[in-house]
Motif scaffolding. Sequence first.
Motif, PDB file in Angstrom:
ATOM      1  N   ARG A   1       0.795   4.234  -3.493  1.00  0.00           N
ATOM      2  CA  ARG A   1       0.821   5.319  -2.800  1.00  0.00           C
ATOM      3  C   ARG A   1       1.873   5.789  -3.601  1.00  0.00           C
ATOM      4  O   ARG A   1       2.010   7.141  -4.351  1.00  0.00           O
ATOM      5  CB  ARG A   1       0.494   6.039  -1.397  1.00  0.00           C
ATOM      6  CG  ARG A   1       0.558   7.033  -1.123  1.00  0.00           C
ATOM      7  CD  ARG A   1      -0.779   7.895  -1.639  1.00  0.00           C
ATOM      8  NE  ARG A   1      -0.600   9.138  -0.786  1.00  0.00           N
ATOM      9  CZ  ARG A   1      -1.374   9.498  -1.253  1.00  0.00           C
ATOM     10  NH1 ARG A   1      -2.226   9.677  -3.116  1.00  0.00           N
ATOM     11  NH2 ARG A   1      -1.609  11.085  -1.009  1.00  0.00           N
TER      12      ARG A   1
ATOM     13  N   LEU B   1      -1.677  -0.957  -5.627  1.00  0.00           N
ATOM     14  CA  LEU B   1      -3.149  -0.912  -4.277  1.00  0.00           C
ATOM     15  C   LEU B   1      -3.899  -2.026  -4.509  1.00  0.00           C
ATOM     16  O   LEU B   1      -4.243  -2.756  -3.379  1.00  0.00           O
ATOM     17  CB  LEU B   1      -3.932  -0.173  -5.059  1.00  0.00           C
ATOM     18  CG  LEU B   1      -5.230   0.690  -4.295  1.00  0.00           C
ATOM     19  CD1 LEU B   1      -4.619   0.811  -2.617  1.00  0.00           C
ATOM     20  CD2 LEU B   1      -5.776   1.979  -4.677  1.00  0.00           C
TER      21      LEU B   1
ATOM     22  N   LEU C   1       0.843  -1.076  -0.033  1.00  0.00           N
ATOM     23  CA  LEU C   1      -0.519  -0.216  -0.366  1.00  0.00           C
ATOM     24  C   LEU C   1       1.015   1.141   0.227  1.00  0.00           C
ATOM     25  O   LEU C   1       0.449   1.957  -0.375  1.00  0.00           O
ATOM     26  CB  LEU C   1      -1.174   0.040   1.070  1.00  0.00           C
ATOM     27  CG  LEU C   1      -1.938  -0.848   1.208  1.00  0.00           C
ATOM     28  CD1 LEU C   1      -2.883  -0.447   2.591  1.00  0.00           C
ATOM     29  CD2 LEU C   1      -3.177  -0.086   0.021  1.00  0.00           C
ATOM     30  N   THR C   2       1.832   1.324   1.278  1.00  0.00           N
ATOM     31  CA  THR C   2       3.006   2.293   0.328  1.00  0.00           C
ATOM     32  C   THR C   2       3.305   2.851  -0.788  1.00  0.00           C
ATOM     33  O   THR C   2       3.533   3.480  -1.208  1.00  0.00           O
ATOM     34  CB  THR C   2       3.807   2.366   1.670  1.00  0.00           C
ATOM     35  OG1 THR C   2       3.398   2.182   3.000  1.00  0.00           O
ATOM     36  CG2 THR C   2       4.450   3.486   2.075  1.00  0.00           C
TER      37      THR C   2
ATOM     38  N   TRP D   1       1.805   5.397  -7.698  1.00  0.00           N
ATOM     39  CA  TRP D   1       0.176   5.831  -8.225  1.00  0.00           C
ATOM     40  C   TRP D   1       0.047   4.116  -8.987  1.00  0.00           C
ATOM     41  O   TRP D   1      -0.457   4.230  -9.976  1.00  0.00           O
ATOM     42  CB  TRP D   1       0.057   6.791  -8.830  1.00  0.00           C
ATOM     43  CG  TRP D   1       0.486   7.909  -8.410  1.00  0.00           C
ATOM     44  CD1 TRP D   1       1.329   8.824  -7.842  1.00  0.00           C
ATOM     45  CD2 TRP D   1      -0.955   8.764  -7.399  1.00  0.00           C
ATOM     46  NE1 TRP D   1       0.621   9.919  -7.178  1.00  0.00           N
ATOM     47  CE2 TRP D   1      -0.167   9.927  -6.890  1.00  0.00           C
ATOM     48  CE3 TRP D   1      -2.358   8.297  -7.357  1.00  0.00           C
ATOM     49  CZ2 TRP D   1      -1.064  10.917  -6.234  1.00  0.00           C
ATOM     50  CZ3 TRP D   1      -2.934   9.049  -6.927  1.00  0.00           C
ATOM     51  CH2 TRP D   1      -2.180  10.510  -6.172  1.00  0.00           C
TER      52      TRP D   1
END
Length: 77
Positions: free
Chosen positions: A27, A35, A23-24, A30
Amino acid sequence: MKLNLGQVRFLLVVLAALGLVLLTLARAFWSTVLLYGGLICYVLSVLVWFVLNRCPHCHKRLGRSTSLYCPHCGEKL
């Protein structure tokens, strides 16, 4: 293959950590693929917690208990 309680707890930590890292990275870059990979890891860790985090003696869910004894039957884990 039957997992013992130590292996289940290790699997939970690995899945949650992998989800956090993905998840990091998602982010930062993008990336929808990262994700979704991170979200899948978190969903799998929750499923493992609900399904496999049980006492090997009485088969009741241990919940958040991290003690060496089952809170329901008192047997050593």
